[in-house]
Design a protein around this motif. Structure first.
Motif, PDB file in Angstrom:
ATOM      1  N   PRO A 601      44.650  25.502 -33.578  1.00 32.96           N
ATOM      2  CA  PRO A 601      43.234  26.396 -33.657  1.00 32.96           C
ATOM      3  C   PRO A 601      42.417  25.817 -33.434  1.00 32.96           C
ATOM      4  O   PRO A 601      41.164  26.573 -33.111  1.00 32.96           O
ATOM      5  CB  PRO A 601      43.512  25.943 -35.649  1.00 32.96           C
ATOM      6  CG  PRO A 601      44.748  25.553 -35.392  1.00 32.96           C
ATOM      7  CD  PRO A 601      45.248  24.840 -35.110  1.00 32.96           C
ATOM      8  N   HIS A 602      41.907  24.577 -33.054  1.00 31.25           N
ATOM      9  CA  HIS A 602      40.538  23.916 -32.305  1.00 31.25           C
ATOM     10  C   HIS A 602      40.905  24.851 -30.929  1.00 31.25           C
ATOM     11  O   HIS A 602      39.308  25.278 -30.559  1.00 31.25           O
ATOM     12  CB  HIS A 602      40.297  22.387 -32.730  1.00 31.25           C
ATOM     13  CG  HIS A 602      40.665  22.349 -34.045  1.00 31.25           C
ATOM     14  ND1 HIS A 602      40.677  20.833 -33.782  1.00 31.25           N
ATOM     15  CD2 HIS A 602      40.440  22.891 -34.634  1.00 31.25           C
ATOM     16  CE1 HIS A 602      40.321  20.172 -35.029  1.00 31.25           C
ATOM     17  NE2 HIS A 602      39.869  21.805 -35.907  1.00 31.25           N
ATOM     18  N   ALA A 603      42.380  24.827 -30.009  1.00 32.30           N
ATOM     19  CA  ALA A 603      42.051  25.002 -28.994  1.00 32.30           C
ATOM     20  C   ALA A 603      41.655  26.465 -28.633  1.00 32.30           C
ATOM     21  O   ALA A 603      41.075  27.418 -28.224  1.00 32.30           O
ATOM     22  CB  ALA A 603      43.379  25.013 -28.328  1.00 32.30           C
ATOM     23  N   LEU A 604      42.029  27.750 -29.798  1.00 32.39           N
ATOM     24  CA  LEU A 604      42.080  28.694 -29.814  1.00 32.39           C
ATOM     25  C   LEU A 604      40.093  29.483 -30.049  1.00 32.39           C
ATOM     26  O   LEU A 604      39.936  30.024 -29.218  1.00 32.39           O
ATOM     27  CB  LEU A 604      42.643  29.791 -31.067  1.00 32.39           C
ATOM     28  CG  LEU A 604      44.722  30.030 -30.926  1.00 32.39           C
ATOM     29  CD1 LEU A 604      44.915  30.615 -32.092  1.00 32.39           C
ATOM     30  CD2 LEU A 604      44.130  30.594 -29.525  1.00 32.39           C
ATOM     31  N   GLY A 605      39.930  28.799 -31.033  1.00 36.27           N
ATOM     32  CA  GLY A 605      38.404  28.718 -31.029  1.00 36.27           C
ATOM     33  C   GLY A 605      37.715  28.501 -29.730  1.00 36.27           C
ATOM     34  O   GLY A 605      36.495  28.912 -29.852  1.00 36.27           O
ATOM     35  N   LEU A 606      37.746  27.531 -29.340  1.00 40.72           N
ATOM     36  CA  LEU A 606      37.074  26.675 -27.688  1.00 40.72           C
ATOM     37  C   LEU A 606      37.271  27.695 -27.134  1.00 40.72           C
ATOM     38  O   LEU A 606      36.442  28.240 -26.150  1.00 40.72           O
ATOM     39  CB  LEU A 606      37.520  25.481 -27.838  1.00 40.72           C
ATOM     40  CG  LEU A 606      36.877  25.324 -26.346  1.00 40.72           C
ATOM     41  CD1 LEU A 606      35.374  24.707 -26.563  1.00 40.72           C
ATOM     42  CD2 LEU A 606      37.096  23.559 -25.972  1.00 40.72           C
ATOM     43  N   ALA A 607      38.061  27.951 -26.656  1.00 39.32           N
ATOM     44  CA  ALA A 607      38.449  28.971 -25.602  1.00 39.32           C
ATOM     45  C   ALA A 607      38.115  30.729 -25.584  1.00 39.32           C
ATOM     46  O   ALA A 607      37.333  31.030 -25.456  1.00 39.32           O
ATOM     47  CB  ALA A 607      40.282  29.561 -25.957  1.00 39.32           C
ATOM     48  N   MET A 608      38.188  31.116 -27.576  1.00 38.27           N
ATOM     49  CA  MET A 608      37.380  32.305 -27.717  1.00 38.27           C
ATOM     50  C   MET A 608      36.310  31.475 -27.701  1.00 38.27           C
ATOM     51  O   MET A 608      34.833  32.936 -26.204  1.00 38.27           O
ATOM     52  CB  MET A 608      37.137  32.640 -29.088  1.00 38.27           C
ATOM     53  CG  MET A 608      38.677  33.003 -29.658  1.00 38.27           C
ATOM     54  SD  MET A 608      39.454  33.308 -31.435  1.00 38.27           S
ATOM     55  CE  MET A 608      37.705  34.677 -31.946  1.00 38.27           C
ATOM     56  N   ALA A 609      34.900  30.609 -27.824  1.00 38.90           N
ATOM     57  CA  ALA A 609      33.530  30.499 -27.127  1.00 38.90           C
ATOM     58  C   ALA A 609      33.756  30.051 -25.673  1.00 38.90           C
ATOM     59  O   ALA A 609      32.241  30.838 -25.226  1.00 38.90           O
ATOM     60  CB  ALA A 609      33.261  28.788 -28.133  1.00 38.90           C
ATOM     61  N   LEU A 610      34.920  29.728 -25.709  1.00 40.98           N
ATOM     62  CA  LEU A 610      34.379  30.031 -23.727  1.00 40.98           C
ATOM     63  C   LEU A 610      34.256  31.061 -23.568  1.00 40.98           C
ATOM     64  O   LEU A 610      33.801  31.367 -22.277  1.00 40.98           O
ATOM     65  CB  LEU A 610      35.678  28.723 -22.371  1.00 40.98           C
ATOM     66  CG  LEU A 610      35.425  27.777 -23.604  1.00 40.98           C
ATOM     67  CD1 LEU A 610      36.280  26.628 -23.179  1.00 40.98           C
ATOM     68  CD2 LEU A 610      33.791  26.840 -22.752  1.00 40.98           C
ATOM     69  N   HIS A 611      35.390  32.502 -23.534  1.00 37.39           N
ATOM     70  CA  HIS A 611      35.229  33.613 -22.690  1.00 37.39           C
ATOM     71  C   HIS A 611      33.998  34.486 -23.288  1.00 37.39           C
ATOM     72  O   HIS A 611      33.620  35.072 -22.559  1.00 37.39           O
ATOM     73  CB  HIS A 611      36.319  34.270 -24.242  1.00 37.39           C
ATOM     74  CG  HIS A 611      36.932  35.675 -23.716  1.00 37.39           C
ATOM     75  ND1 HIS A 611      37.862  35.910 -22.346  1.00 37.39           N
ATOM     76  CD2 HIS A 611      36.559  37.175 -24.331  1.00 37.39           C
ATOM     77  CE1 HIS A 611      37.413  37.522 -22.671  1.00 37.39           C
ATOM     78  NE2 HIS A 611      36.730  37.768 -23.129  1.00 37.39           N
ATOM     79  N   GLU A 612      33.685  34.241 -24.784  1.00 37.69           N
ATOM     80  CA  GLU A 612      31.599  34.473 -24.907  1.00 37.69           C
ATOM     81  C   GLU A 612      31.469  33.813 -24.137  1.00 37.69           C
ATOM     82  O   GLU A 612      29.902  34.637 -23.543  1.00 37.69           O
ATOM     83  CB  GLU A 612      32.017  34.072 -26.317  1.00 37.69           C
ATOM     84  CG  GLU A 612      32.685  34.740 -27.504  1.00 37.69           C
ATOM     85  CD  GLU A 612      32.712  37.142 -27.170  1.00 37.69           C
ATOM     86  OE1 GLU A 612      31.100  36.762 -27.151  1.00 37.69           O
ATOM     87  OE2 GLU A 612      33.645  37.278 -28.022  1.00 37.69           O
ATOM     88  N   LEU A 613      31.032  32.663 -23.643  1.00 45.34           N
ATOM     89  CA  LEU A 613      29.868  31.943 -23.041  1.00 45.34           C
ATOM     90  C   LEU A 613      30.087  32.973 -21.443  1.00 45.34           C
ATOM     91  O   LEU A 613      29.165  33.762 -20.999  1.00 45.34           O
ATOM     92  CB  LEU A 613      29.809  30.718 -22.937  1.00 45.34           C
ATOM     93  CG  LEU A 613      29.560  29.723 -24.128  1.00 45.34           C
ATOM     94  CD1 LEU A 613      29.871  28.796 -24.515  1.00 45.34           C
ATOM     95  CD2 LEU A 613      28.212  30.289 -24.285  1.00 45.34           C
ATOM     96  N   GLY A 614      31.293  32.556 -20.983  1.00 49.79           N
ATOM     97  CA  GLY A 614      31.723  33.859 -19.532  1.00 49.79           C
ATOM     98  C   GLY A 614      31.352  34.914 -19.668  1.00 49.79           C
ATOM     99  O   GLY A 614      30.849  35.057 -18.713  1.00 49.79           O
ATOM    100  N   SER A 615      32.027  36.343 -20.465  1.00 48.72           N
ATOM    101  CA  SER A 615      31.605  37.140 -20.492  1.00 48.72           C
ATOM    102  C   SER A 615      29.609  36.764 -20.292  1.00 48.72           C
ATOM    103  O   SER A 615      29.185  38.040 -20.034  1.00 48.72           O
ATOM    104  CB  SER A 615      32.181  37.248 -21.981  1.00 48.72           C
ATOM    105  OG  SER A 615      33.359  37.471 -22.357  1.00 48.72           O
ATOM    106  N   ASN A 616      28.843  36.508 -21.603  1.00 49.63           N
ATOM    107  CA  ASN A 616      27.641  36.550 -21.627  1.00 49.63           C
ATOM    108  C   ASN A 616      26.259  36.300 -20.132  1.00 49.63           C
ATOM    109  O   ASN A 616      25.931  36.875 -19.743  1.00 49.63           O
ATOM    110  CB  ASN A 616      26.337  35.616 -22.527  1.00 49.63           C
ATOM    111  CG  ASN A 616      26.950  36.567 -23.984  1.00 49.63           C
ATOM    112  OD1 ASN A 616      27.361  37.463 -23.869  1.00 49.63           O
ATOM    113  ND2 ASN A 616      27.191  35.490 -24.827  1.00 49.63           N
ATOM    114  N   ALA A 617      27.376  35.184 -19.630  1.00 51.20           N
ATOM    115  CA  ALA A 617      26.929  34.402 -18.391  1.00 51.20           C
ATOM    116  C   ALA A 617      27.091  35.596 -17.951  1.00 51.20           C
ATOM    117  O   ALA A 617      26.725  35.876 -16.425  1.00 51.20           O
ATOM    118  CB  ALA A 617      27.453  33.127 -17.343  1.00 51.20           C
ATOM    119  N   ALA A 618      28.447  36.033 -17.595  1.00 48.22           N
ATOM    120  CA  ALA A 618      28.635  37.568 -16.455  1.00 48.22           C
ATOM    121  C   ALA A 618      27.540  38.342 -16.324  1.00 48.22           C
ATOM    122  O   ALA A 618      27.688  39.261 -15.363  1.00 48.22           O
ATOM    123  CB  ALA A 618      30.319  37.872 -16.623  1.00 48.22           C
TER     124      ALA A 618
END
Length: 715
Positions: A601-618
């Motif tokens: 659950p923690h890995a999934l939550g962090l992965a979703m957050a990194l995905h959001e950060l990456g999307s926003n950065a892109a």
């Protein structure tokens, strides 16, 4: 004017109607009048031959009672039977009736007709059930009738030869005849009072035998003693109190016969008086007074008995009404109350009220690890502490019939029941238990036939619970079953509704997340395509780079949907999450940190957050231009706390967002809640800096090989 003169045609019917109102014209009435004539004549002949005393005349005239009773029951149109019956008696004397006999017959007829008309007009009861009925008999049939008869007969007797002194004996003879005969004929006539049961018949026969036997002993058999005549009165009270006017009238008829037979034959207490006329007069007065007194006593006792029965009936009716009201109220409450505890409590309270118990309880079947036991479900009339400190009642011989569904158990005194007191350790009720003597229990069955439990009621006094209480408790047990079935259905429905609501909410969240994921994915693909096209590569190279980025994005999605993972390496999570934005690898991202494994659950939550950060950065940040980069680093302190930093640089100038979108909420609220940590986002002009701090749980800390000795390495 012609119309105002009455026509002669209706005169005939009006005349016939007037005649029909006073004469017996119907066949049934003619037959009844003929029967009355014969009965009256026979009674008169018997009096003339058997009850005639020299120098005193007829001592007792029962024909007067026959006439009054017949006209009260059959109606006033039977009066010719009285007149003809009197003439029949004259013929029986061996001479044709003379003018004086016709006057006497007319007087006898009016003496019965006038009191009977008054009795019927007042709508009194021929069964003589009230004091008013007896008073009408006494004053109307007795006093008024005797006065009319004597008024017609006394002058005739006086003209016949100086026998005017017989007027008093005539008057009292009539009164005695009415009071001693009419009540017996009225109350014992067919279709009058209800038939007696055999035990009552034997009781009445015994009282009459004693009364008539005492009358024979006092007025014929024993030596004459005037005061002894009143000894009969207590004996007459027996049938009067036990059987009201019906029993009193039968006893008085026997008394009158014995009294006048003794006077005529020269026996009994009244022969002590000098002169036959005085003896007869005293006997008549005695019979009249005793008859009036006993009849009034019987009527008063009957009225009192009737009032007591009425009060008892009203009390029973009130109790039944209250019981029905309680049952109705409980049923309505059960129908409206879907809370199981409240419904069963209402049923238990109603059962205690209806049965008259001091306390009641509902026990629900529960089987524990040790054996069968019964859990206290609802209690009425006593605090829960009265039962809780004794534990659950066991399946003993007293309780077994109830919880096995064998039927109702009703015991007047449970301490004397053979099933009581055989189970250790208490061998009965333990010290401090509620005092139970009267015991009533009924099984509670569901619609399926399952024994749900039992309703138990108790009282400290013995013999409290009746058959009626048992019947009511059976009804309450049925209502308890309905309450529990309804409560179970309601609870099951509530659980189903809650589960359906959670499923719908989960589905809605999934749909929102899917919608957001699709939009972000399309934006990421668009950004990757744009960056690929701006790189100046050939179409073949651009195609290969674009496909590579799509595969990296697919790999990140595989990580997001890997629900079966138990844990994942933090660096792997980071690199897989940013792989879609880092092409070639390491060109745009720098990743550094100690080895840490996170739960799925923690890995999934962090992965979703990194995905959001990456999307926003892109789309808006460092990755939206060609030269921007992102530095990702994390550190671990000795307590197991992670400091994770995402820092963008060399990109376009950053401005704080005007509004917070789904991605920002997911990072700042969802991720913080998932990791039970803190998220800080700093929109610096040179680039976004996102810092996440969270505590590893126990399982995650066990997966860390080496903790730092100090906090020097913590960012």
């Amino acid at each position: 004017m012609e119309g105002s003169i009455p026509s002669a045609a209706p005169a005939g019917p009006r005349g016939v109607g007037w005649v029909a109102a006073i004469l017996p014209l119907r066949r049934s009435e003619l037959a009844a009048a003929a029967a009355l004539a014969l009965t009256y004549g026979a009674a008169s002949i018997g009096s003339l031959y058997l009850l005639f005393a020299p120098n005193a005349g007829v001592t007792f005239w029962p024909a007067a009672g026959v006439a009054f009773a017949a006209l009260v029951v059959g109606g006033s149109r039977l009066w010719p039977g009285v007149f003809v019956g009197h003439l029949i008696a004259m013929f029986a004397l061996g001479r044709p009736p003379e003018a004086g006999d016709l006057v006497v017959a007319g007087g006898a007829t009016l003496a019965a007709l006038v009191p009977a008309l008054l009795f019927r007009r007042l709508r009194l009861d021929p069964n003589l059930t009230t004091l008013n009925d007896i008073l009408a008999l006494l004053l109307g049939g007795g006093v008024l009738g005797a006065t009319i008869s004597a008024a017609f007969g006394a002058p005739v007797v006086a003209e016949a030869g100086g026998a005017g002194r017989l007027g008093l004996t005539w008057w009292f003879g009539h009164v005695a005849g009415v009071l001693a005969v009419a009540p017996a004929l009225l109350t014992w006539r067919p279709g009058g009072s209800p038939a007696l049961r055999w035990p009552d018949r034997l009781h009445l026969a015994a009282s009459l035998v004693v009364s008539v036997g005492a009358a024979y002993a006092i007025f014929i058999w024993t030596p004459p003693e005037l005061l002894r005549s009143w000894f009969i009165f207590p004996v007459l009270v027996w049938p009067a109190l036990a059987f009201a006017v019906r029993g009193a009238s039968a006893a008085l008829a026997g008394l009158a016969f014995m009294v006048f037979l003794g006077v005529i034959e020269g026996f009994g207490p009244f022969i002590q008086v000098r002169g036959v006329r005085e003896q007869v007069l005293l006997a008549q007065q005695f019979v009249a007074i005793v008859s009036a007194t006993v009849l009034i006593l019987a009527a008063v006792a009957d009225e009192r008995r009737g009032r007591e029965q009425l009060r008892a009936s009203e009390r029973r009716l009130r109790e039944e009404s209250e019981a029905l009201e309680t049952l109705y109220r409980t049923g309505a409450q059960i129908a409206a109350e879907l809370d199981l505890d409240a419904a069963v409590q209402a049923v238990t309270d109603a059962g205690r009220s209806l049965s008259g118990a001091q306390f009641g309880a509902f026990f629900y079947n529960v089987v524990d690890d040790v054996g069968e036991a019964y859990m206290l479900y609802a209690l009425s009339g006593a605090p829960r502490a009265a039962f809780d400190r004794f534990g659950h009642p066991r399946n003993t011989a007293v309780f077994a019939p109830t919880f096995a569904g064998e039927g109702v158990v009703r015991v007047a005194d449970i301490t004397r029941d053979p099933r009581y007191g055989h189970n250790p350790p208490h061998r009965g009720m333990p010290d401090g238990h509620l005092p139970v003597r009267s015991y009533l229990a009924a099984p509670v069955r569901s619609r399926s036939g399952e024994v749900i439990g039992g309703l138990l009621f108790g009282h400290s006094d013995p013999g409290v619970f009746t058959v009626r209480a048992e019947r009511l408790i059976v009804g309450i047990a049925n209502q308890a079953a309905i309450a529990i079935d309804n409560g179970r259905l309601y609870q099951a429905a509530q659980r189903e509704i809650a589960e359906r609501t959670r499923a719908e909410e989960h589905q809605r969240l999934l749909m929102n997340e899917l919608n957001h994921r699709v939009k972000n994915t399309l934006a990421t693909v668009q950004s990757m395509g744009a960056q690929t096209m701006r790189s100046g590569r050939s179409l073949v190279e651009a195609r290969e780079a674009f496909v590579s980025r799509l595969m990296a994005l697919s790999t990140a999605h595989n990580l997001l949907t890997a629900e079966s993972w138990e844990s994942a390496d933090l660096e792997d999570v980071v690199r897989m999450a940013v792989a879609a934005f880092d092409e070639p690898a390491g060109a745009r991202f720098s990743v550094a940190g100690p080895g840490v494994r996170l739960k799925a659950p923690h890995a999934l939550g962090l992965a979703m957050a990194l995905h959001e950060l990456g999307s926003n950065a892109a789309k808006y940040g460092a990755l939206s231009g060609d030269g921007g980069r992102v530095d990702i680093a994390w550190s671990l302190d000795a307590s197991g706390k992670i400091a994770f930093v995402w820092e963008e640089r060399d990109g376009p100038a950053v401005q704080p967002p005007v509004r917070r979108g789904f991605g920002s909420r997911l990072i700042q609220e969802g991720l913080a809640r998932e990791l039970n940590g803190e998220v800080a986002m700093d929109y610096r002009p040179e680039g976004l800096r996102c810092e996440l701090r969270f505590q590893l749980d126990r399982a995650e800390r066990e997966g860390v090989d080496d903790f730092p000795e100090s906090d020097a390495d913590v960012i």
